[in-house]
Structure formats: C-alpha cells, structure tokens
Scaffold this active site. Structure first.
Site, PDB file in Angstrom:
ATOM      1  CG  ASP A 110     -21.556  53.098  -8.191  1.00  0.00           C
ATOM      2  OD1 ASP A 110     -20.492  53.687  -8.407  1.00  0.00           O
ATOM      3  OD2 ASP A 110     -22.626  53.399  -8.751  1.00  0.00           O
ATOM      4  CD  GLU A 122     -25.088  34.007   6.280  1.00  0.00           C
ATOM      5  OE1 GLU A 122     -24.990  33.189   5.339  1.00  0.00           O
ATOM      6  OE2 GLU A 122     -26.098  34.705   6.471  1.00  0.00           O
TER       7      GLU A 122
HETATM    8  C1  NOJ Z   1     -19.903  56.414  -9.099  1.00  0.00           C
HETATM    9  C2  NOJ Z   1     -18.934  55.784 -10.046  1.00  0.00           C
HETATM   10  O1  NOJ Z   1     -17.651  55.853  -9.496  1.00  0.00           O
HETATM   11  C3  NOJ Z   1     -19.071  56.535 -11.348  1.00  0.00           C
HETATM   12  O2  NOJ Z   1     -18.055  56.203 -12.254  1.00  0.00           O
HETATM   13  C4  NOJ Z   1     -20.433  56.256 -11.916  1.00  0.00           C
HETATM   14  O3  NOJ Z   1     -20.606  57.012 -13.086  1.00  0.00           O
HETATM   15  C5  NOJ Z   1     -21.525  56.628 -10.912  1.00  0.00           C
HETATM   16  N1  NOJ Z   1     -21.240  56.168  -9.591  1.00  0.00           N
HETATM   17  C6  NOJ Z   1     -22.855  56.032 -11.318  1.00  0.00           C
HETATM   18  O4  NOJ Z   1     -22.841  54.637 -11.142  1.00  0.00           O
END
Ligand code: NOJ
Length: 541
Positions: free
Chosen positions: A214, A272
C-alpha cells in the site's frame, strides 16, 4: 503449481482482487469475512484466475476499512481469526490458487500500540520517534508544521494535547497523509524497518505467496519536511495532493529515492523463502520512468500500471500507454501489469460512459487487456459488469467523504465501487450472507439480473465472457507469445496490435470496422461475419 525457471507464475497471472468487507459474508453480520472468501474459492478457480489479492483483514478500527492497521499480526474479529486465515491459505493452495495479502507500511492505525505509546510519551521520546511528530509553527505552535494536505482532504497534520497537562490541543502535531486515524510512520527510524521485516516473515511463514504494498511511494518523506511548492492560481485545498489526480507536481512527500532501500531489503527477505513469492507496488508516481524504478531486478516484482486505468476511451491513448509501459519496463527488465478497476477508483463500466455503452466498452477493454504480455488484475464484481453505485450521503463511510463533506469541495468518496457482491436471488442481499439481513452498504434493487447465478450459463453475460476470455488467454495469450507487442494501428478509431501470432483489434470508434483475415478466437460481443462493431474487441489467430 510448478513454475518453469523461464516464467514464474506471477509473470502471466491473472490476479483477482477481493475487498473482504464486500465479497461474501459467512456469519450473517452484513460484512464479508474470511470464511466467506474460503467458501467462494471454487467460484474463483472456475472463473479461471490464478491468484487472489485480499485487501487488509488485520485488526483495525475500520476507519479506512482496514487500511488503518492496529495489529499487523492478527485478524480483525469482524473478518474471523488467524485460524480462518490459515484455512483460507490452505484451501486456496489446494485449489491451485496463489494468495497475496495487503501490507500497509506507510502508516498504522491511531489504535496501534506504538501510537498509543507515542501519545502517552513526551515530545522527543523514542516512542514519538516512530512517527512524524513536530512542533507547530506560528505563535504558540498553533499552525501546522508545513502546508501538506491529506489525500483525503484537509491538513495532513493533527495536533495532540499538551503532554505536560494532558489537556487541550496545545501539544505537538503528527503527520498523516491520509486520515487523522492513520499516523505516518518515520521510516528513517530503524525500529520501523525491523518491525515490518518481522511482519513480512510472519505472513510468509503462514504460506502467503506475496504482498501488495500500500502507498509504496509514500514511506519516506523529504527529511526537512519542507513546504510543498504551490504555484499561483492552484488551489491546494481541492485535489492538491491527491494521489490520483494531482494539481501540484512538487512532491516532497512522495517517491523519495531512499524508499528503494526498503524494497531491496524486502526482496532479500522474500528470496529466503521457497516458491516464487512476490511484492506488488501500489505506487502512484508521476511517470512511467519513476514507476519503473520500483521494479528494478533487486526490488519489487510488479507495480500496478495505473496509466492503463487512467487512459481515456481512445485508441491512441491506449496505444501510447502500451508502448510507454513496455519501453520503460524493458529498460529495467521487468514485466508489465494491466488493471482497469480497483477499490479506489470508479468502476470502468461507469468511467467509459455507463449503461449499455459503458458496459460494451468495459468488456472490450478487458478483452484487449487480457491479450497483453505480463499479468492482469481484475477487481471483484467487474466480471459481473457491475457499475459504480451512487451511495446516499447518509450511507457513505469513506473517510474522503467524511473529511470533505462540509467543505467547498466535497468528495463523494469510494463507497460506490465497494458495494457487496450479488451472488444469487432477485433482491438484496442477493445471497451475500446467509440470511435476509442487509449488508453494510445497500445494494441496488436493479441487480437481480447481475447475480452470479443469473449470469451463469447465459452466453451473452459478462460473467461468461470473462470465463471464456480467461480460458482463451491460457490457450492463445500465454508466455509463449512473448513480450513484444507490435502496434499495427493506433488511429483514433482502432487500436490493433500483434503479439506473437495473435492479432487483437479494439474498436474505439463509432463505426463498425472490418477485421483482418484470421480465425476469431475471442470477441467481446457476438460478431456478424468479419465485422467488428463499435465499442467491441476481438482476438484472431
Ligand atoms: C491506498 C489504498 O488502496 C486505499 O484504499 C487506502 O485508503 C490508502 N492507500 C491509504 O492506506
């Protein structure tokens, strides 16, 4: 699930994104869960995908529906238990499906033990040093430390109570590029990297096949935390620092060179482990060149290619994305990915115009996408032709809406692409859960014809088109076709390209076109002879 050395599974996989709240509800509380996903794995195997990526299901107060993690090593009771996660991983593997989990390293939840300890500790303490706490500017430190905006709207800083008195809001400020419940970690602090290495190992040991990372471009900020340059005439309070559409190009909060050291370390950890485990970047960088840096040979394996998703309905635009993507990736010897929808963007049937037109275009773009080299990502519900749903203001839950609804530039938010999946029956909840209880977001009354049950066996349905397309991909668009794409036509009307012996034609114009000679092995609409209607695509061998 054996791989050849030449082509590990992820190079040509179709990965299906599951948004757990909205996929399948086993316990009847109106919210999807891990046992629900496990029960529907045969559906995914029969659909013909190779892998699943599951959005976060860890312990979380759900302020951003799981992208606010309070404990990275446990499952939120809303979704089940660690035993349910183990059962899901085991069953997926039994069915020959790989499983990718979501890792959220840019920020924790404000309910994470670390953040609670940071609030309880004084300024300058080791507890605060795991996050980005700073003194404010101006008289009494009443102004935020810099001018950065949250992606979800408003300032990216929130002030905490004065530590010595524990009251008022007279203390330091902390940075949150997203909601105030998502404090950003300080990745310059070695403790943070060590913690995440442990988290990676925790899930690798449980058998996951990889991680979707993310906000992969966000972990490191320019160390000075200087102001973002805002040119005259640009309103930073609209979408100024949003990831998807940017009003500003100066970005001290994104895509810093030091972030790549993090991914080199993670790559070494994955290597690993046996099997081909992968890292997939969610990185909304500004250019294909900067995106390619995330997939250099010693970093991540893949990055979502959002340029494809952002391209308008235009043969020329699609051709440019294909050429640009392949060029930049070949420089770093990485393989491409293609994606049209996910849980953050307007569903592509709606983006392309909605209704019958939008659906025809969505089917056509998907069929063309599945012929391209590399791997493709499919978002739950697109195989049913679902559209974005207009969610009533009082039902909306997305923090983007909650943070902007009372401002001059309210943002509706992303709830409309997260409506629970319709499985069967003629009215809500369409078999989403075991009883008649309604799910966490209301489903449209018009979805009776779109359920999995209603579409199964109907050759004209979008679901059967996806099944045919994924089957055709295995037979006609595998790695043996190679990675080279020759663009034959990139006019305004038609995108035509050849890959190996496969020819693909996507008609973005308004008139039917004649197909070249060859046997049609897949088309997004039924064809009349060798004529391809407008808003349709076909594969020929
Ligand atoms: C990207 C994620 O796909 C989204 O849903 C989220 O709100 C933001 N990152 C923050 O984590």
């Amino acid at each position: 699930m054996t791989d050849t050395a030449a082509a590990p599974w992820w190079r040509h996989a179709v990965t299906y994104q599951v948004y757990p709240r909205s996929f399948a509800d086993a316990n009847g509380d109106g919210i999807g869960d891990l046992p629900g996903i496990t029960s529907r794995l045969p559906y995914l195997r029969d659909l013909g995908v190779d892998a699943l990526w599951i959005s976060p299901f860890y312990t979380s107060p759900q302020k951003d529906h799981g992208y606010d993690v309070a404990d990275y090593r446990d499952v939120d009771p809303l979704f089940g238990s660690l035993a349910d996660a183990d059962a899901l991983i085991a069953r997926a593997h039994e069915l020959g499906l790989r499983l990718i989990v979501d890792l959220v390293p840019n920020h924790t939840s404000s309910e994470h033990e670390w953040f609670k300890a940071a609030l309880a500790a004084p300024p300058g303490s080791p507890e605060r040093a795991r996050y980005l706490f700073r003194d404010g500017r101006g008289p009494n430190g009443d102004e935020p430390p810099n001018n950065w905006r949250s992606v979800f709207g408003g300032s990216a800083w929130t002030r905490v109570p004065d530590h010595s008195t524990g009251s008022g809001q007279g203390g330091q400020w902390y940075l949150h590029l997203f909601d105030s419940s998502q404090p950003d970690l300080d990745w310059r602090n070695p403790e943070v990297g060590d913690m995440f290495e442990d988290v990676l190992r925790f899930w690798l040991d449980r058998g996951v096949d990889g991680f979707r990372i993310d906000v992969a471009h966000g972990l490191l900020k320019e160390e000075s935390l200087r102001d973002q340059v805002v040119p005259d005439g640009v309103d930073p309070s609209s979408d100024a620092s949003a990831m998807i559409e940017r009003a500003l190009t100066d970005e001290p909060m994104w895509d810093q060179p030091e972030v790549h050291d993090v991914y080199r370390r993670w790559r070494r950890v994955l290597e690993e482990y046996p099997g081909d485990r992968i890292l997939v970047a969610e990185a909304w960088t500004q250019t294909a060149v900067s995106l390619a840096r995330y997939v250099r040979p010693d970093e991540m394996h893949q990055a979502f290619n959002f340029a494809w998703l952002l391209a308008p309905w235009s043969a020329k635009a699609f051709a440019e994305v294909i050429t640009g993507t392949l060029e930049e990736l070949s420089d770093v010897k990485a393989s491409p990915t293609w994606v049209l929808s996910n849980h953050d963007v307007i569903r592509h049937a709606t983006r392309y115009g909605g209704g019958a037109l939008g659906l025809a275009r969505a089917r056509a773009a998907t069929v063309a996408m599945l012929a391209l080299p590399g791997s493709a990502y499919v978002y739950q519900g697109e195989e049913l032709g679902l559209e974005q749903v207009e969610v009533a203001p009082d039902q909306r839950q997305d923090p983007t809406w909650l943070r902007t609804r009372n401002t001059a530039a309210p943002e509706e938010g992303r709830d409309g692409c997260r409506i629970p999946i319709p499985w069967s029956g003629t009215e809500p909840p369409y078999g989403f859960g075991p009883g008649e209880g309604q799910p966490w977001l209301p489903q449209p009354a018009s979805w009776g014809g779109l359920t999995v049950a209603a579409q199964t066996g109907d050759p004209d349905s979008t679901l059967e088109l996806y099944r045919r397309a994924l089957d055709a991909r295995r037979r006609h668009a595998g790695t043996d076709r190679g990675d080279t794409v020759e663009i034959l036509d990139e006019g305004h009307q038609v995108l035509a390209f050849r890959r190996g012996g496969l020819t693909v034609v996507l008609n973005c114009g308004e008139e039917p076109v004649e197909l070249p000679a060859g046997e049609v092995v897949l088309s997004s609409e039924p064809l009349d002879g060798a004529t391809l209607p407008a808003n349709a695509s076909a594969w020929l061998v």
